[in-house]
Design a protein around this motif. Structure first.
Motif, PDB file in Angstrom:
ATOM      1  N   THR A  75       0.838  -1.197   0.000  1.00 37.64           N
ATOM      2  CA  THR A  75       0.000   0.000   0.000  1.00 37.64           C
ATOM      3  C   THR A  75       0.872   1.246   0.000  1.00 37.64           C
ATOM      4  O   THR A  75       1.923   1.287   0.642  1.00 37.64           O
TER       5      THR A  75
ATOM      6  N   ALA B   3       0.525   5.623   0.407  1.00 41.31           N
ATOM      7  CA  ALA B   3      -0.371   6.654   0.926  1.00 41.31           C
ATOM      8  C   ALA B   3       0.268   8.023   0.837  1.00 41.31           C
ATOM      9  O   ALA B   3       1.498   8.149   0.764  1.00 41.31           O
TER      10      ALA B   3
ATOM     11  N   GLY C 140      -4.963   6.810   0.319  1.00 37.20           N
ATOM     12  CA  GLY C 140      -4.107   5.646   0.169  1.00 37.20           C
ATOM     13  C   GLY C 140      -4.625   4.728  -0.915  1.00 37.20           C
ATOM     14  O   GLY C 140      -5.807   4.761  -1.270  1.00 37.20           O
TER      15      GLY C 140
ATOM     16  N   SER D 144      -4.186   0.554  -2.336  1.00 38.29           N
ATOM     17  CA  SER D 144      -3.649  -0.766  -2.019  1.00 38.29           C
ATOM     18  C   SER D 144      -2.621  -1.195  -3.057  1.00 38.29           C
ATOM     19  O   SER D 144      -2.463  -0.559  -4.102  1.00 38.29           O
TER      20      SER D 144
ATOM     21  N   ARG E   5      -8.162  -1.021  -4.225  1.00 38.33           N
ATOM     22  CA  ARG E   5      -8.805  -0.367  -3.083  1.00 38.33           C
ATOM     23  C   ARG E   5      -8.175   0.998  -2.860  1.00 38.33           C
ATOM     24  O   ARG E   5      -6.938   1.124  -2.844  1.00 38.33           O
ATOM     25  N   ILE E   6      -9.022   2.006  -2.697  1.00 41.57           N
ATOM     26  CA  ILE E   6      -8.572   3.380  -2.459  1.00 41.57           C
ATOM     27  C   ILE E   6      -9.387   3.966  -1.316  1.00 41.57           C
ATOM     28  O   ILE E   6     -10.599   3.743  -1.243  1.00 41.57           O
TER      29      ILE E   6
ATOM     30  N   THR F 144       4.925   4.441   2.838  1.00 44.61           N
ATOM     31  CA  THR F 144       4.606   3.037   2.629  1.00 44.61           C
ATOM     32  C   THR F 144       5.014   2.262   3.869  1.00 44.61           C
ATOM     33  O   THR F 144       5.831   2.728   4.670  1.00 44.61           O
TER      34      THR F 144
ATOM     35  N   ARG G  68      -5.021  -3.562   2.736  1.00 39.10           N
ATOM     36  CA  ARG G  68      -5.783  -2.552   3.457  1.00 39.10           C
ATOM     37  C   ARG G  68      -5.094  -1.208   3.353  1.00 39.10           C
ATOM     38  O   ARG G  68      -3.945  -1.120   2.885  1.00 39.10           O
ATOM     39  N   ILE G  69      -5.771  -0.170   3.830  1.00 37.81           N
ATOM     40  CA  ILE G  69      -5.213   1.184   3.745  1.00 37.81           C
ATOM     41  C   ILE G  69      -5.227   1.796   5.140  1.00 37.81           C
ATOM     42  O   ILE G  69      -6.212   2.408   5.554  1.00 37.81           O
TER      43      ILE G  69
ATOM     44  N   ARG H  13      -4.656   4.375   8.160  1.00 38.32           N
ATOM     45  CA  ARG H  13      -4.739   5.845   8.177  1.00 38.32           C
ATOM     46  C   ARG H  13      -3.887   6.459   9.272  1.00 38.32           C
ATOM     47  O   ARG H  13      -3.834   7.690   9.384  1.00 38.32           O
TER      48      ARG H  13
ATOM     49  N   TYR I 298       3.102   3.343   9.005  1.00 35.75           N
ATOM     50  CA  TYR I 298       3.952   3.506   7.834  1.00 35.75           C
ATOM     51  C   TYR I 298       5.397   3.685   8.309  1.00 35.75           C
ATOM     52  O   TYR I 298       5.695   4.608   9.060  1.00 35.75           O
TER      53      TYR I 298
END
Length: 125
Positions: A33, A35, A50, A52, A57-58, A98, A104-105, A107, A112
């Motif tokens: 992912t 972001a 973000g 994936s 997936r966003i 990253t 998944r994303i 938050r 990260y």
């Protein structure tokens, strides 16, 4: 050594557009992912958007939904942030990041482990 290098920031008038880029080296880009976060003066770093690993997936922060678009080019190891309809409150240093997530994303900044140096975006009123 994992490196993230952002580019594309600058000064723009309200309503204008900018596209940020983040080039990644030192790891298999397509597996993780990516972001974008931002940090305004005196404020905490906040999640912007973000994507994936596969791009399927966003997730967007409510404040930028319908104005910002994230994309990635796994062949070029690069993630992009297209920003339209910019507002003065979008002024901040923008960071790409990253970590270990792939489907998944997350938050939270703590999820990260790798960050770029940041690029300044200034929106004048």
């Amino acid at each position: 050594q994992v490196q993230l290098v952002e580019s594309g920031g600058g000064l723009v008038q309200t309503g204008g557009s900018l596209t940020l880029s983040c080039a990644v080296s030192g790891r298999t880009f397509s597996r993780y992912t990516m972001a974008w976060f931002r940090q305004a003066p005196g404020k905490e770093r906040e999640f912007v958007v973000g994507i994936s690993a596969s791009g399927s997936r966003i997730g967007y922060a409510d404040s930028v939904k319908d104005r910002f678009t994230i994309s990635r080019d796994n062949a070029k190891n690069t993630v992009y942030l297209k920003m339209n309809g910019l507002k003065p409150e979008d002024t901040a240093v923008y960071f790409c990041a990253t970590g270990d997530a792939f489907g998944r994303i997350p938050r939270g900044t703590y999820e990260y482990g790798y960050w770029g140096q940041g690029t300044q975006v200034t929106v004048s009123s």
